[in-house]
Scaffold this motif. Sequence first.
Motif, PDB file in Angstrom:
ATOM      1  N   MET A 136       0.807  -1.255   0.054  1.00  0.00           N
ATOM      2  CA  MET A 136      -0.245   0.291  -0.108  1.00  0.00           C
ATOM      3  C   MET A 136       1.068   1.063  -0.474  1.00  0.00           C
ATOM      4  N   ALA A 137       0.548   2.198  -0.787  1.00  0.00           N
ATOM      5  CA  ALA A 137       1.696   3.358  -0.949  1.00  0.00           C
ATOM      6  C   ALA A 137       1.831   4.037   0.923  1.00  0.00           C
ATOM      7  N   THR A 138       0.613   3.988   0.980  1.00  0.00           N
ATOM      8  CA  THR A 138       0.791   4.750   2.224  1.00  0.00           C
ATOM      9  C   THR A 138       2.162   4.030   3.551  1.00  0.00           C
ATOM     10  N   ALA A 139       1.505   3.221   2.920  1.00  0.00           N
ATOM     11  CA  ALA A 139       3.347   2.452   4.309  1.00  0.00           C
ATOM     12  C   ALA A 139       4.849   2.922   4.139  1.00  0.00           C
ATOM     13  N   ASP A 140       4.113   3.540   2.403  1.00  0.00           N
ATOM     14  CA  ASP A 140       5.315   3.794   2.437  1.00  0.00           C
ATOM     15  C   ASP A 140       6.210   5.006   3.091  1.00  0.00           C
ATOM     16  N   LEU A 141       5.079   6.158   3.480  1.00  0.00           N
ATOM     17  CA  LEU A 141       5.351   7.609   4.022  1.00  0.00           C
ATOM     18  C   LEU A 141       5.288   7.630   4.828  1.00  0.00           C
ATOM     19  N   ASP A 142       6.666   8.281   5.222  1.00  0.00           N
ATOM     20  CA  ASP A 142       7.289   8.555   6.577  1.00  0.00           C
ATOM     21  C   ASP A 142       6.264   9.697   7.217  1.00  0.00           C
ATOM     22  N   VAL A 143       5.207   8.694   8.210  1.00  0.00           N
ATOM     23  CA  VAL A 143       3.966   9.824   8.909  1.00  0.00           C
ATOM     24  C   VAL A 143       4.999  10.597   9.657  1.00  0.00           C
ATOM     25  N   ARG A 144       5.688  10.625  10.409  1.00  0.00           N
ATOM     26  CA  ARG A 144       6.517  11.212  10.862  1.00  0.00           C
ATOM     27  C   ARG A 144       6.965  12.641  10.558  1.00  0.00           C
ATOM     28  N   ARG A 145       7.103  12.899   9.182  1.00  0.00           N
ATOM     29  CA  ARG A 145       8.116  13.976   8.859  1.00  0.00           C
ATOM     30  C   ARG A 145       7.534  15.149   8.479  1.00  0.00           C
ATOM     31  N   GLY A 146       7.517  15.458   7.372  1.00  0.00           N
ATOM     32  CA  GLY A 146       6.705  16.734   6.374  1.00  0.00           C
ATOM     33  C   GLY A 146       4.807  15.968   6.163  1.00  0.00           C
ATOM     34  N   ALA A 147       4.375  17.147   5.570  1.00  0.00           N
ATOM     35  CA  ALA A 147       3.136  17.262   4.806  1.00  0.00           C
ATOM     36  C   ALA A 147       3.014  16.370   3.682  1.00  0.00           C
ATOM     37  N   PRO A 148       2.466  15.654   3.682  1.00  0.00           N
ATOM     38  CA  PRO A 148       1.899  14.529   2.878  1.00  0.00           C
ATOM     39  C   PRO A 148       2.219  15.302   0.849  1.00  0.00           C
ATOM     40  N   ALA A 149       2.870  14.563  -0.052  1.00  0.00           N
ATOM     41  CA  ALA A 149       1.786  15.280  -1.210  1.00  0.00           C
ATOM     42  C   ALA A 149       1.204  15.697  -1.581  1.00  0.00           C
ATOM     43  N   PRO A 150       0.868  16.504  -2.588  1.00  0.00           N
ATOM     44  CA  PRO A 150      -0.600  17.023  -2.736  1.00  0.00           C
ATOM     45  C   PRO A 150      -1.132  15.310  -3.600  1.00  0.00           C
ATOM     46  N   LYS A 151      -0.441  14.692  -3.929  1.00  0.00           N
ATOM     47  CA  LYS A 151      -0.984  13.585  -4.204  1.00  0.00           C
ATOM     48  C   LYS A 151      -1.609  12.466  -3.106  1.00  0.00           C
ATOM     49  N   ASP A 152      -0.949  12.858  -2.078  1.00  0.00           N
ATOM     50  CA  ASP A 152      -0.854  11.610  -1.570  1.00  0.00           C
ATOM     51  C   ASP A 152      -2.361  12.251  -0.406  1.00  0.00           C
ATOM     52  N   ARG A 153      -2.805  13.263  -0.275  1.00  0.00           N
ATOM     53  CA  ARG A 153      -3.837  13.933   0.371  1.00  0.00           C
ATOM     54  C   ARG A 153      -5.476  13.272   0.046  1.00  0.00           C
ATOM     55  N   LEU A 154      -6.234  13.546   1.145  1.00  0.00           N
ATOM     56  CA  LEU A 154      -7.255  12.453   1.110  1.00  0.00           C
ATOM     57  C   LEU A 154      -7.924  14.040   1.142  1.00  0.00           C
ATOM     58  N   VAL A 155      -8.776  14.815   0.063  1.00  0.00           N
ATOM     59  CA  VAL A 155      -8.959  15.846  -0.334  1.00  0.00           C
ATOM     60  C   VAL A 155     -10.915  15.403  -0.437  1.00  0.00           C
ATOM     61  N   ASN A 156     -11.479  15.725   0.482  1.00  0.00           N
ATOM     62  CA  ASN A 156     -12.644  15.837   1.404  1.00  0.00           C
ATOM     63  C   ASN A 156     -13.220  14.174   0.480  1.00  0.00           C
ATOM     64  N   ASP A 157     -12.744  13.289   1.097  1.00  0.00           N
ATOM     65  CA  ASP A 157     -12.376  11.996   1.046  1.00  0.00           C
ATOM     66  C   ASP A 157     -12.073  11.149   2.260  1.00  0.00           C
ATOM     67  N   PHE A 158     -12.679  11.413   3.069  1.00  0.00           N
ATOM     68  CA  PHE A 158     -12.127  10.788   4.667  1.00  0.00           C
ATOM     69  C   PHE A 158     -13.038  10.353   5.923  1.00  0.00           C
ATOM     70  N   SER A 159     -12.693   9.552   6.643  1.00  0.00           N
ATOM     71  CA  SER A 159     -14.049   9.528   7.933  1.00  0.00           C
ATOM     72  C   SER A 159     -13.187   9.565   9.554  1.00  0.00           C
ATOM     73  N   LEU A 160     -14.130  10.992  10.304  1.00  0.00           N
ATOM     74  CA  LEU A 160     -13.125  11.198  11.656  1.00  0.00           C
ATOM     75  C   LEU A 160     -14.267  10.793  12.426  1.00  0.00           C
ATOM     76  N   GLN A 161     -12.700  10.551  12.939  1.00  0.00           N
ATOM     77  CA  GLN A 161     -13.897  10.071  14.269  1.00  0.00           C
ATOM     78  C   GLN A 161     -13.771  10.568  15.596  1.00  0.00           C
ATOM     79  N   VAL A 162     -14.198  10.756  16.699  1.00  0.00           N
ATOM     80  CA  VAL A 162     -14.125  10.657  18.181  1.00  0.00           C
ATOM     81  C   VAL A 162     -14.588  10.620  18.797  1.00  0.00           C
ATOM     82  N   ALA A 163     -13.502   9.322  19.868  1.00  0.00           N
ATOM     83  CA  ALA A 163     -13.718   8.799  21.107  1.00  0.00           C
ATOM     84  C   ALA A 163     -13.776   9.000  22.140  1.00  0.00           C
TER      85      ALA A 163
END
Lengths: 340, 619
Positions: free
Chosen positions: B1-28
């Motif tokens: 999966m593309a996201t697995a390669d992403l170093d999530v702790r560094r900078g903002a994701p490249a525009p192509k990896d963004r989930l623009v108006n397409d995500f689910s947010l959960q408040v626990a």
Amino acid sequence: MPDRLNHIGLAPADYRGSKTTLCAGCGHNAISERIIDACFELGLQPHRVVKLSGIGCSSKSPAYFLSRSFGFNSVHGRMPSVATGALLANRTLRAIGVSGDGDTASIGIGQFIHLMRRNLPLVYIVEDNGVYGLTKGQFSATADEGQKLKSGVVNQLPALDLCAMAIESGATFVARSFSGDKRQLTQVLKAALSHQGVAMLDIISPCVTFNDQPESTKSYQYVKQHESPVHDVDFIPYFNDITVDYEPGAVTDVRLHDGSHLRLRKLDRDYDPTDRRSALGLLSNAHGGEEVLTGVFYLAPEKPDFLAGLNLVPEPLATLPDDRVRPPQSVLERINASLA
Amino acid sequence: MATADLDVRRGAPAPKDRLVNDFSLQVATVNGSGSQSSNLVLLRTIFQMGIPVSGKNLFPSNIAGLPTWYTIRANKNHYVGRKKEVDFLVALNAETARDDVAALEPGAAVLYDEPLRLDALRSDLVFYAVPFDRLVAAVCPEAKLRKLVRNMIYDGVLAHLLHLDLAQLENALRRHFRKKPKAADLNWAAVQAGYEYASQHLPKRDRCWLEPMQENAGKIIIEGNAAAALGCLFAGVTVVGWYPITPSSSLCEYLISYLRAYRLDPATGQATYAVVQAEDELASAGIVLGAGWMGARSMTSTSGPGISLMSEFIGLGYYAEIPGVFFDVQRVGPSTGMPTRTAQGDVAFAATLGHGDARHIVLLPGTAGECYTLALAAFDLAEEFQTPVFVLSDLDLAMNHWIADPLPYPNGPLRRGKVLDAAGLERIGEFARYRDVDGDGIPYRTLPGTDHPAAPYFTRGSGHNDRALYSEKPQEYVANMDRLGRKFDTARARVPAPVLERDGAGEVGVIAFGSSHFATLESLDQLARQSGLHAAYLRLRAFPFNQQLRDFVARHRRVYVVEQNRDAQMLDLIRLELAANPGGPADLVSRLRSVRHYDGLPVDARSLSDEILRQEAQP
Ligand SMILES: Cc1ncc(C[n+]2csc(CCOP(=O)(O)OP(=O)(O)O)c2C)c(N)n1
Ligand code: SF4
Ligand SMILES: [Mg+2]
């Protein structure tokens, strides 16, 4: 000779129903006759009356009086809710509910209590024979403790006193009478029909087929020997002139909602039917006694009934025209705007 | 999966990896902690930004102290059904935080209350620590109020991270607290504190992005129960008997507030309606029938347990031919356990409720808008057919927020059915309450109080002839039962027709109804995009069925019936229907396949697609 006519020009025949299918001699038939008398004498318009019932021999009986009135034989024990819905939909009609001791004191005890608590303007008649007639003679919850059925089964549980329960629960007219006491029953029925609120009538009504053994407190013989009216009941309809002719102390005269009067002429007991505690005291002292107390035990004619508390328009809700029940388009537009 | 390669702790994701108006947010959070305001304000802000969105509350059967989750799904393609994966978690419940974090897919983001120290749990997620207590203390000096505004902090933090439109956020918040300006100010201060904190300390590193769209122009956002209540209001309901039960209570509670506001006579202030909170559902049903018999538009709303108690009355209503509207907002199974979870488990029960033979009209709203329109239809149908009518909603549809078109004003008068008044009785000559005069199985009725010698009749259950006289004669009973059957057949063409939502390639058809609708739409797109399977979709809106259902099945080789219960109840009804009315290809019944979802959670598209593909792979 032509039938006598009442003050709206109707004859007793105009208040009859279809031919009864109950056993000959059943107390319920006598009660139907008294309902016919009372409605005739009061001059009720049959089409302004509705009859409702649960299930049982007793609950069949609305078919046997007032065939010019609408009737609804509903389900076992739950006529009070049907009557509630019916009266909410059209509170301009007079409603008579007929139930049995099984229908009320067993399966229907919950709805009974809530009916009393709501003080719905309904004449609620329990045709009380201490047994389930229609299912062939099982004990009901008003059967005498220790009573024995022909089959040998003994009732080990105490009887419920529907009058006491009704008073406790908030009823505003509570009486007991006997199907065989023509005069008293007719007077009580007429008063109940003139009362604005729930009128609970526990009417002892012997079942000649399953519970007429002399030792049963719901048998003809027992009641005839032990009936103890707490007063003489006189009902004076609003259209009769009232002459005040009683000596204070001996007579309680209660004005009912429609202007009629209920006059209770004291016999040997001293108690006040407009006082709940006094009424409950009377009933509880009679427990275990040999006598069957009859009469109007409790009356609170001034207490507002359930429908009065709802601030309803005076017309029947059922037939309000469209423009009174469907808000205009502007209201929906406002609501839509508030959600946009 | 593309996201697995992403170093999530560094900078903002490249525009192509963004989930623009397409995500689910959960408040626990914890039940009773006052997070509902923050969640609704958040939902409304996204709605006002023009982005398709839905909000689902997953809550326990409890008043305070147990975990609850609120899920907001923003989706540019209008996929507003549940999505299984959570892309952004707001973790405020210490008790569930570890499990909530463990369940996330790699690359997801977690906003958490600093003391929970969740960042140590996983290295493949984006973590944002927020010191809620410190931030709230600064804006809310009064300690006892802090609990109430604390949750607003996360709206502020999210405003920064997700790019919420601040003006819309403030607008949504002030709308929410419009009756309490002081509370609005305090809450807004909390939002600002969260926003400022995030701007200074939390550089954007996750993939979730919101960008304004224009999809919601002219739309409303509403819960199914509120929409249903408005349907009742504009249907002109006059008598309501009810008994509280989740998830149906809010329907009557909304209705009561609307009736109070809009149904008092302008001249006198008197009510043109009556509502009774009954002692139980036996009594609610009795009230509905008593009022319907008297001629009123009457209704109740309840859920499965209440329907059980009403069954004798509803069966009587069928035989005695009394109108009444019964909302069944379905939930999971009997008694305690999962009463706050959703299901479509009363389908078979409602359709045939009562002892003896019975078939009921059942309406199946699939959107919040239809909770309104089918409520309107239910009252007309109940009176036109003189029978109890069910509206089968469910917890997901009823208690969650959905975007809808503005509710349309009903056109035409109330359709009150074949009621004869005194003049009508004169015209008709002879009146027989249960006679089929018009050949459609629907008799005429009179209302108590009608001043005409022919009007009165005696209502009872099964044993009556066409003049409403007591009868136990076999021929009369059969004649009446057959007429009731004809009446039901007449209803086929008069109930809301199914909607052909998608036309397909001819091979595969999908049938769904109710709250499965949005997940089904999304699943059809998944199937087409990912597997080249172009399925048609027929959405049922009522029982009894009509010819369209049969034709749909006849046009496809395999027909998947989607429903949220274990026993394939709708499929069973369809099977009976197809088998009972021969004609068309002989193998119609064998084309039916079942796709079921019954874990108490709203159905999601992925589960549907996977199950359809699994069955497609089988011979
Ligand atoms: C739900 C239900 N349970 C049981 C019955 C059977 N049933 C019919 S009448 C009756 C008892 C009636 O007793 P009561 O009300 O005292 O009337 P009576 O026949 O004595 O006048 C019973 C149990 C029923 N009709 N419905
Ligand atoms: S069985 Fe008893 S209650 Fe029933 S009709 Fe006969 S006498 Fe009356
Ligand atoms: Mg009895």
